[in-house]
Structures are given as structure tokens and as C-alpha cells.
Design a protein around this motif. Structure first.
Motif, mmCIF file in Angstrom:
data_model
loop_
_atom_site.group_PDB
_atom_site.id
_atom_site.type_symbol
_atom_site.label_atom_id
_atom_site.label_comp_id
_atom_site.label_asym_id
_atom_site.label_seq_id
_atom_site.Cartn_x
_atom_site.Cartn_y
_atom_site.Cartn_z
ATOM 1 N N GLU A 69 -27.442 -14.084 -7.526
ATOM 2 C CA GLU A 69 -26.206 -14.824 -7.730
ATOM 3 C C GLU A 69 -25.104 -14.204 -6.871
ATOM 4 O O GLU A 69 -24.879 -12.995 -6.899
ATOM 5 N N GLY A 88 -13.958 -9.020 -8.692
ATOM 6 C CA GLY A 88 -14.225 -9.925 -9.802
ATOM 7 C C GLY A 88 -15.604 -10.528 -9.681
ATOM 8 O O GLY A 88 -16.592 -9.817 -9.547
ATOM 9 N N ASP A 89 -15.675 -11.861 -9.696
ATOM 10 C CA ASP A 89 -16.955 -12.558 -9.600
ATOM 11 C C ASP A 89 -17.299 -12.982 -8.176
ATOM 12 O O ASP A 89 -18.324 -13.615 -7.955
ATOM 13 N N ARG A 101 -21.605 -19.588 -14.396
ATOM 14 C CA ARG A 101 -22.362 -20.038 -13.237
ATOM 15 C C ARG A 101 -23.868 -19.917 -13.435
ATOM 16 O O ARG A 101 -24.634 -20.691 -12.901
ATOM 17 N N LYS A 147 -26.838 -9.924 -12.379
ATOM 18 C CA LYS A 147 -26.544 -11.192 -11.706
ATOM 19 C C LYS A 147 -26.722 -11.058 -10.197
ATOM 20 O O LYS A 147 -27.269 -11.948 -9.535
ATOM 21 N N ILE A 192 -21.930 -15.693 -6.904
ATOM 22 C CA ILE A 192 -20.743 -15.898 -7.741
ATOM 23 C C ILE A 192 -21.212 -15.528 -9.139
ATOM 24 O O ILE A 192 -22.070 -16.197 -9.713
ATOM 25 N N THR A 193 -20.671 -14.458 -9.709
ATOM 26 C CA THR A 193 -21.288 -13.864 -10.902
ATOM 27 C C THR A 193 -20.598 -14.238 -12.202
ATOM 28 O O THR A 193 -20.795 -13.578 -13.214
ATOM 29 N N HIS A 194 -19.781 -15.305 -12.195
ATOM 30 C CA HIS A 194 -19.101 -15.697 -13.423
ATOM 31 C C HIS A 194 -20.109 -16.109 -14.495
ATOM 32 O O HIS A 194 -21.173 -16.654 -14.194
ATOM 33 N N THR A 206 -16.085 -4.854 -10.098
ATOM 34 C CA THR A 206 -15.931 -6.098 -10.850
ATOM 35 C C THR A 206 -14.708 -6.105 -11.751
ATOM 36 O O THR A 206 -14.388 -7.130 -12.340
ATOM 37 N N LYS A 252 -23.202 -7.493 -14.591
ATOM 38 C CA LYS A 252 -22.890 -8.056 -13.272
ATOM 39 C C LYS A 252 -23.940 -7.639 -12.240
ATOM 40 O O LYS A 252 -24.288 -8.426 -11.352
#
Length: 369
Positions: free
Chosen positions: A273, A239-240, A280, A268, A275-277, A215, A265
Motif C-alpha cells: 500500500e 502521514g499516510d 484505503r 500496510k 497510501i496507508t490510510h 507517520t 503502518k
């Protein structure tokens, strides 16, 4: 947690590919008419026609030069302000020939897996076609007699490339010329998302049979320490963008995927999830409370974890109770279970968990052995 009411800009911008195409078109126009225009209407890959300001125009009978300054709108793009420069040279007697080259500041492809020729310029297929389309449209009369060679350069490209993932992808010496529509949307993540997918594709060409998804920089350093036998190109900072990375790994038929991460993360991911932003979805602290209960944490501690705002709180409480390793092992197992439900039998999944100092706490695997 990020404040979800933060206002973001709405101005759109243009990709490096669109700006390069506009500069090339302006230079061809100068070669055809004897004067490079101060403004040029250019065709975008999405079919739109947009006018660009043209700078530094000059030409003689055999060559022309033009530059377009990239405007990224309200997108936080490290190539904002780049001088996308085109030099066009006439190739006498080579009617209809179009040749595209990369000059200073445009990266050179040194590894397979990007869909580009190794040793060639890092100009992606859509921008490449868009540049040619504009050159052929504006230079039809010239091409009836001669060929045209277009060289794209970016004076600030070497410095800008240091802020990208290009070196990891085997793109050296400058930036990539990118863009699928020509338009950059505010705070879009398309460029980074594309680089994640490319990173997975490059990992698939190494022969190692694995990609390691992390991440960020801290988790990547941790994963590299755990898996020193793997080449650097196997490590991708996703990243996400878990979903895009895993879809790319599945498409590339990679037999092994490793996810390296920390409690936030990973939670998430465990809760489903892809998309882990932070914007979101909230961290499912009830999930963490259930994991804590499953390893024997007292009921009052589990209730406190469920009521908390962050995953880190759960990790800290588990550490205080001497249950840190068991808790993170349970979390890693939950990640494995969740991901493999989406990708059953597609690859082996290993999850490596580190603490906030980058030290290993736990791991889990889908592999029965």
C-alpha cells in the motif's frame, strides 16, 4: 479500525489563494471606482469565476482595503474562517507595475527548496499568478497610468500557523497562501500532501543527503532520537502519503531514505500500500502470519494472527512468545523488499521500527553493508 460507513460532508470551499485574489480584486475595484463592492466576482486558477462576499471595504484616492473570509466547506482545514485581507496602494507614474507583498500573518520563507524566494512571502506560485491576473483584469485602466502594490495579510495567521508544518519547512510568522485550482474539496488531503512533498524538497537542500519519513509525532520523536546527527529539516511527517514522499525523494535524487514506523503502518507498506490510510485497505494479517511462521512461531499462533483484525495483535503475541525483535526485523525487511521493488536502486532505504512507547525494536536496510 475506522468505521467505513461514516458520512462526510459534501460542501466545497475555497483556498487561501482564491480568497486572497478575490480580496485583492475587490480592493482594486474600489480604487478604480471609489467604492469597494460588497460582493466580487473573481477568477479562479482553474478558469472558473466565483462570487465572494467582501467585508471591511474602504478606499481613498491612493489606497483601498478589502477582506474575504475563507470558507473551507466540509474540509477540516485549520485556516477555515481566516480573514484574507488585501491592501492595494497606487504607485504613481509606474505604469503597468504589479508588486505583491506579504503582510502580518503571512509567513516568510527562510529556507530554500520551496520554489519561493528566501526572505519573501510564502505565497505559492499559482496563487501569486492568480492574484496578479485578477488585479490586472480589474485594474487595467489604473495600470495604464500607475503601478499597483498589493499586500496580503491574515490577522489570525500567526496562531493558525502553529497548527501547520510551516515552521518545519522554514516558513515563519504566519500561514502560506496556497491552492492550485482555487477549490477545496471536502476532506481533501491536497494541502497536507503538498506539505509532505515540500518537506522532502526542503530536506534535499540541507546537504545531509537523507530524508526521514515518519507517520506521526511519536514515530518522528523516535526517529530523531535514533538519528541525532541529522538536521531537523530532514524529518518529514508523511502521514499516510508514502507514495508522494518517495516520489519526491526520487525526484530530488536523495541518496538515502529512512522510514520510521510502528507495526500497523509498516504492515500496510510491506503489503504494497502506498497510501496507508485506514480507509484505503485492511491490514493484511495473513502477511503477518507468514512472517511469524518464518521466524518459528507455532502454527496455532500464526492462525490466530491471520484471523485477527489488527497488526497490533500480532505484535503482542510475538512479544508473549519472546519473538518480538525477530518478528519486527522480518517486517522491516519485508518493507525494504516491497519498497525497493518499486524504486530499484534509486536510493538506500533504512527502516526503523519502534513499539507503542516509542522504543526501538528492530531495523533493516537495503544497503548490503
Amino acid at each position: 479500525m475506522m468505521e467505513k460507513t461514516v458520512k462526510r460532508g459534501t460542501r466545497t470551499g475555497f483556498t487561501t489563494g482564491a480568497c486572497s485574489a478575490a480580496a485583492a480584486r475587490a480592493a482594486v475595484e474600489g480604487l478604480a471606482t471609489g467604492e469597494v463592492p460588497a460582493e466580487m466576482e473573481s477568477l479562479l486558477p482553474n478558469g472558473q469565476r466565483v462570487r465572494f462576499a467582501v467585508h471591511d471595504g474602504r478606499c481613498d484616492g491612493d489606497s483601498a482595503h478589502a477582506m474575504v473570509v475563507k470558507f473551507a466547506g466540509d474540509d477540516p482545514d485549520c485556516t477555515d474562517g481566516a480573514h484574507l485581507t488585501a491592501d492595494v496602494q497606487r504607485l504613481p507614474g509606474q505604469a503597468g507595475r504589479f508588486e505583491l507583498r506579504g503582510g502580518f500573518g503571512v509567513g516568510t520563507v527562510t529556507m530554500p527548496g520551496l520554489g519561493l524566494e528566501v526572505g519573501g512571502p510564502a505565497i505559492n506560485p499559482v496563487p501569486r499568478q492568480n492574484i496578479e491576473d485578477n488585479v490586472r483584469e480589474a485594474g487595467a485602466a489604473l495600470l495604464a497610468r500607475d503601478g499597483l502594490r498589493v499586500t496580503i495579510s491574515v490577522p489570525q495567521g500567526v496562531e493558525m500557523a502553529r497548527k501547520t508544518l510551516n515552521a518545519r519547512l522554514g516558513i515563519l510568522g504566519g500561514i502560506s497562501i496556497l491552492g492550485t485550482t482555487g477549490i477545496v474539496k471536502p476532506y481533501s488531503t491536497a494541502a497536507y500532501r503538498a506539505s509532505v512533498v515540500q518537506g522532502v524538497e526542503v530536506a534535499a537542500t540541507t546537504g545531509a543527503g537523507a530524508v526521514v519519513l515518519t507517520t506521526g509525532g511519536r514515530t518522528e520523536k523516535f526517529a530523531m532520537e535514533q538519528l541525532p546527527q541529522l538536521p531537523e529539516a530532514c524529518f518529514v511527517q508523511m502521514g499516510d502519503f508514502l507514495r508522494y514522499a518517495l516520489d519526491a525523494a526520487q525526484k530530488a535524487q536523495l541518496p538515502r531514505v529512512v522510514i520510521g514506523g510502528m507495526v500497523g503502518k509498516l504492515t500496510k507498506i510491506a503489503q504494497g500500500e502506498t497510501i496507508t490510510h485506514a480507509n484505503r485497505a485492511e491490514v493484511d494479517t495473513a502477511l503477518l502470519a507468514r512472517l511469524a511462521a518464518g521466524i518459528g512461531a507455532p502454527a496455532q499462533e500464526c492462525a490466530a494472527i491471520a484471523a485477527a483484525e489488527t497488526a497490533r495483535f500480532a505484535a503482542e503475541r510475538m512479544q508473549a512468545l519472546g519473538l518480538l525483535e525477530a518478528f519486527h526485523t522480518a517486517l522491516a525487511r519485508a518493507v525494504v523488499d516491497t519498497v525497493m521493488q518499486r524504486y530499484p536502486g534509486r536510493f538506500r532505504l533504512d527502516v526503523l521500527v519502534c513499539d507503542f512507547d516509542g522504543k526501538k525494536i528492530a531495523e533493516a536496510s537495503s544497503h548490503a553493508g
